[in-house]
Scaffold this motif. Sequence first.
Motif, short mmCIF file in Angstrom:
data_model
loop_
_atom_site.label_atom_id
_atom_site.label_comp_id
_atom_site.label_asym_id
_atom_site.label_seq_id
_atom_site.Cartn_x
_atom_site.Cartn_y
_atom_site.Cartn_z
N VAL A 86 -2.65 5.19 1.76
CA VAL A 86 -2.59 3.73 1.87
C VAL A 86 -1.23 3.29 2.42
N VAL A 87 -1.22 2.07 2.95
CA VAL A 87 0.02 1.46 3.43
C VAL A 87 0.09 0.04 2.87
N LEU A 88 1.30 -0.41 2.59
CA LEU A 88 1.49 -1.77 2.11
C LEU A 88 2.64 -2.42 2.87
N THR A 89 2.40 -3.63 3.35
CA THR A 89 3.44 -4.48 3.91
C THR A 89 3.20 -5.90 3.41
N GLY A 90 4.28 -6.62 3.14
CA GLY A 90 4.15 -8.04 2.81
C GLY A 90 3.77 -8.34 1.38
N TRP A 91 3.15 -9.51 1.19
CA TRP A 91 2.72 -10.03 -0.12
C TRP A 91 3.89 -10.22 -1.08
N ARG A 92 5.11 -10.33 -0.56
CA ARG A 92 6.33 -10.51 -1.35
C ARG A 92 6.62 -9.33 -2.28
#
Length: 330
Positions: A86-92
């Motif tokens: 998985v990858v995560l960017t953003g959402w504070r």
Amino acid sequence: MFKALVVNKDEDSGKTSAAVETLSLDQLPDAEVTVAVDYSTVNYKDGLCIGPGGGLVRKYPHVPGIDFAGTVEASNDDRYKPGDKVVLTGWRVGEAHWGGYSQKARVRADWLVPLPEGIDTRQAMAVGTAGFTAMLSVMALEDHGLTPDRGPVLVTGAAGGVGSVATAILANLGYDVAAVTGRPETAEYLTVLGATQIVPREELNETVKRPLESENWAGCIDAVGGAMLARVLGQMKYGGSVAAVGLAGGAGLPATVIPFLLRGVNLLGIDSVMQPYGNRLRAWQRVATDLPMEKLEAMVQPATLSDLPKLGADILQGQVKGRVVVDVNG
């Protein structure tokens, strides 16, 4: 137990300090998915959060890192199972929620995106928020009619994270890329990425003198804002679009409405933080097909958790070139 970069704040002095500490799983915030993080990266917001916070961090101690990629370790949500990449960017994340400068992270399932085939976790963080934003910008320009035959595309702040990836993607898609930089020593780097023209920053850095100048650019990805964005608006070709992604040159816009009224210029705001899931998926799939990975590798500066305090200060001073990939297990 696992390691993380933790920022603490002295309540008496108000000063913050960042250091690698050992944490336990029960210290992670509550959320549905626990991820074993492989890699993170360094963005301008990360620099703020590693340092005094820039108003982004409200609660200490804090684990920064607005991006990460890794492997699902545990999940209470049917969309993800152990072993998923998985990858995560953003959402504070990394601002209001503990982030990716840690060997473990626990986040909401809604914030994750499955890693597309053809991209590993290290490559995903060489892309990161900067590259994701660059791809969103290219998509927005194309959605507003940009094609390679329309003419050259200007990329401001081209040696930075967003600019570097934007230059590589646009060149790979057949666009004539004019790269703006204030650092002459980056000219060769930008040429290797695919830029066909190097534009010295001082040529565009003065406040606009006339509302319209010669029509030079079919499109623009602007990471600078301020006087440079105002100047560029007056140089756009009829019907051209500018994707605004940053404010390294200031949040003000000393411009007129004339380019919008007489040339039909479009100013497109690009937000990567709250971008809907469908657009995120589309952008990551486009990254997998449109970003040449060998050029991506040329942008990469490796780092570990212990390097982050210095890198955080460096990026705030504009001293980071390309993409920093942080091996949190290194």
